[in-house]
Design a protein around this motif. Structure first.
Motif, mmCIF file in Angstrom:
data_model
loop_
_atom_site.group_PDB
_atom_site.id
_atom_site.type_symbol
_atom_site.label_atom_id
_atom_site.label_comp_id
_atom_site.label_asym_id
_atom_site.label_seq_id
_atom_site.Cartn_x
_atom_site.Cartn_y
_atom_site.Cartn_z
ATOM 1 N N PRO A 1 -4.450 -7.202 35.725
ATOM 2 C CA PRO A 1 -3.962 -7.333 34.349
ATOM 3 C C PRO A 1 -3.829 -8.799 33.930
ATOM 4 O O PRO A 1 -3.332 -9.623 34.693
ATOM 5 N N GLY A 2 -4.315 -9.098 32.739
ATOM 6 C CA GLY A 2 -4.271 -10.458 32.213
ATOM 7 C C GLY A 2 -5.561 -11.224 32.438
ATOM 8 O O GLY A 2 -5.749 -12.307 31.888
ATOM 9 N N LEU A 3 -6.457 -10.688 33.232
ATOM 10 C CA LEU A 3 -7.734 -11.335 33.518
ATOM 11 C C LEU A 3 -8.598 -11.343 32.257
ATOM 12 O O LEU A 3 -8.792 -10.307 31.620
ATOM 13 N N LYS A 4 -9.100 -12.513 31.882
ATOM 14 C CA LYS A 4 -10.006 -12.628 30.732
ATOM 15 C C LYS A 4 -11.429 -12.494 31.259
ATOM 16 O O LYS A 4 -11.827 -13.194 32.194
ATOM 17 N N VAL A 5 -12.184 -11.588 30.662
ATOM 18 C CA VAL A 5 -13.536 -11.299 31.129
ATOM 19 C C VAL A 5 -14.525 -11.254 29.972
ATOM 20 O O VAL A 5 -14.152 -11.005 28.827
ATOM 21 N N GLN B 1 -26.270 -1.589 23.283
ATOM 22 C CA GLN B 1 -25.616 -2.543 24.172
ATOM 23 C C GLN B 1 -24.566 -3.331 23.399
ATOM 24 O O GLN B 1 -24.789 -3.721 22.260
ATOM 25 N N GLU B 2 -23.437 -3.533 24.021
ATOM 26 C CA GLU B 2 -22.327 -4.289 23.443
ATOM 27 C C GLU B 2 -22.018 -5.453 24.375
ATOM 28 O O GLU B 2 -22.156 -5.337 25.586
ATOM 29 N N GLN B 3 -21.576 -6.547 23.795
ATOM 30 C CA GLN B 3 -21.105 -7.670 24.581
ATOM 31 C C GLN B 3 -19.847 -8.187 23.909
ATOM 32 O O GLN B 3 -19.818 -8.363 22.690
ATOM 33 N N PHE B 4 -18.796 -8.407 24.705
ATOM 34 C CA PHE B 4 -17.544 -8.873 24.132
ATOM 35 C C PHE B 4 -16.716 -9.587 25.189
ATOM 36 O O PHE B 4 -16.968 -9.490 26.383
ATOM 37 N N VAL B 5 -15.729 -10.327 24.692
ATOM 38 C CA VAL B 5 -14.756 -10.981 25.559
ATOM 39 C C VAL B 5 -13.456 -10.206 25.402
ATOM 40 O O VAL B 5 -13.069 -9.837 24.291
ATOM 41 N N GLY B 6 -12.790 -9.928 26.508
ATOM 42 C CA GLY B 6 -11.564 -9.160 26.438
ATOM 43 C C GLY B 6 -10.622 -9.464 27.580
ATOM 44 O O GLY B 6 -10.903 -10.311 28.435
ATOM 45 N N GLU B 7 -9.505 -8.752 27.588
ATOM 46 C CA GLU B 7 -8.486 -8.915 28.615
ATOM 47 C C GLU B 7 -8.269 -7.591 29.324
ATOM 48 O O GLU B 7 -8.152 -6.545 28.693
ATOM 49 N N VAL B 8 -8.218 -7.651 30.643
ATOM 50 C CA VAL B 8 -7.951 -6.453 31.444
ATOM 51 C C VAL B 8 -6.474 -6.108 31.310
ATOM 52 O O VAL B 8 -5.615 -6.987 31.378
ATOM 53 N N VAL B 9 -6.197 -4.816 31.082
ATOM 54 C CA VAL B 9 -4.821 -4.341 30.971
ATOM 55 C C VAL B 9 -4.633 -3.165 31.924
ATOM 56 O O VAL B 9 -5.589 -2.464 32.255
ATOM 57 N N PHE B 10 -3.394 -2.982 32.371
ATOM 58 C CA PHE B 10 -3.058 -1.826 33.192
ATOM 59 C C PHE B 10 -2.140 -0.940 32.379
ATOM 60 O O PHE B 10 -1.177 -1.404 31.794
ATOM 61 N N LEU B 11 -2.444 0.358 32.342
ATOM 62 C CA LEU B 11 -1.621 1.321 31.619
ATOM 63 C C LEU B 11 -1.107 2.350 32.616
ATOM 64 O O LEU B 11 -1.896 2.971 33.329
ATOM 65 N N PRO B 12 0.208 2.545 32.695
ATOM 66 C CA PRO B 12 0.790 3.418 33.718
ATOM 67 C C PRO B 12 0.682 4.913 33.432
ATOM 68 O O PRO B 12 0.999 5.714 34.294
ATOM 69 N N MET B 13 0.220 5.308 32.263
ATOM 70 C CA MET B 13 0.145 6.746 31.965
ATOM 71 C C MET B 13 -1.013 7.405 32.711
ATOM 72 O O MET B 13 -1.937 6.741 33.156
ATOM 73 N N GLU B 14 -0.940 8.727 32.848
ATOM 74 C CA GLU B 14 -1.980 9.526 33.535
ATOM 75 C C GLU B 14 -2.237 9.024 34.955
ATOM 76 O O GLU B 14 -3.372 8.997 35.406
ATOM 77 N N GLY B 15 -1.211 8.581 35.632
ATOM 78 C CA GLY B 15 -1.378 8.103 36.998
ATOM 79 C C GLY B 15 -1.728 6.629 37.080
ATOM 80 O O GLY B 15 -1.846 6.079 38.156
ATOM 81 N N GLY B 16 -1.919 5.979 35.956
ATOM 82 C CA GLY B 16 -2.250 4.559 35.909
ATOM 83 C C GLY B 16 -3.742 4.317 35.890
ATOM 84 O O GLY B 16 -4.480 4.943 36.645
ATOM 85 N N PHE B 17 -4.178 3.444 35.016
ATOM 86 C CA PHE B 17 -5.591 3.095 34.934
ATOM 87 C C PHE B 17 -5.733 1.738 34.268
ATOM 88 O O PHE B 17 -4.793 1.207 33.681
#
Length: 134
Positions: free
Chosen positions: A90-94, A51-67
């Motif tokens: 994108p930019g959401l801190k979670v 199990q991992e726990q971390f704080v991060g930021e959601v990003v959007f990447l346009p390659m491969e149709g976007g994900f």
């Protein structure tokens, strides 16, 4: 060798295989007394991860149709599997909890696939539109 000799040898070999030994002589049975039960460690199952726990930021990447991905504070890239639509900003801190998916192949070729067990929003002031932020 003659055919009679080969036939005789085959008959002897097959008759020896067909006899069952139903004897219960002491030489054939044994018991181990006063031994603790054998403990076998649980084998690591395919796909199991810590199990991992971390704080991060959601990003959007346009390659491969976007994900969408998540980049944590250490710069590690995580590819969330089945990220809920409400977190695809994108930019959401979670704050995320889950485990790396070692038994999964993806077409994105970005980040480590990740099964999320818990996610919560920490900050949404920097949320922007879709676009490459990392």
């Amino acid at each position: 060798m003659s055919a009679k000799w080969i036939l005789a040898m085959a008959a002897v070999a097959l008759s020896g295989c067909s006899q069952a030994d139903n004897s219960t002589s002491p030489e054939k049975t044994f018991k181990v007394a006063n031994k603790p039960p054998l403990t076998v460690e649980k084998p690591v199952q395919k796909g199991e991860a810590k199990q991992e726990q971390f704080v991060g930021e959601v990003v959007f990447l346009p390659m491969e149709g976007g994900f969408y991905g998540i980049v944590d504070a250490k710069g590690r890239k995580w590819l969330p599997l089945g990220l809920d639509k409400s977190f695809k900003r994108p930019g959401l801190k979670v704050e995320v909890q889950g485990s790396a998916a070692t038994d999964v192949m993806t077409t994105q070729q970005w980040g480590t696939p990740f099964h999320i067990t818990d996610i919560k929003v920490l900050d949404d002031k920097d949320v922007g539109g879709q676009g490459e932020r990392y």
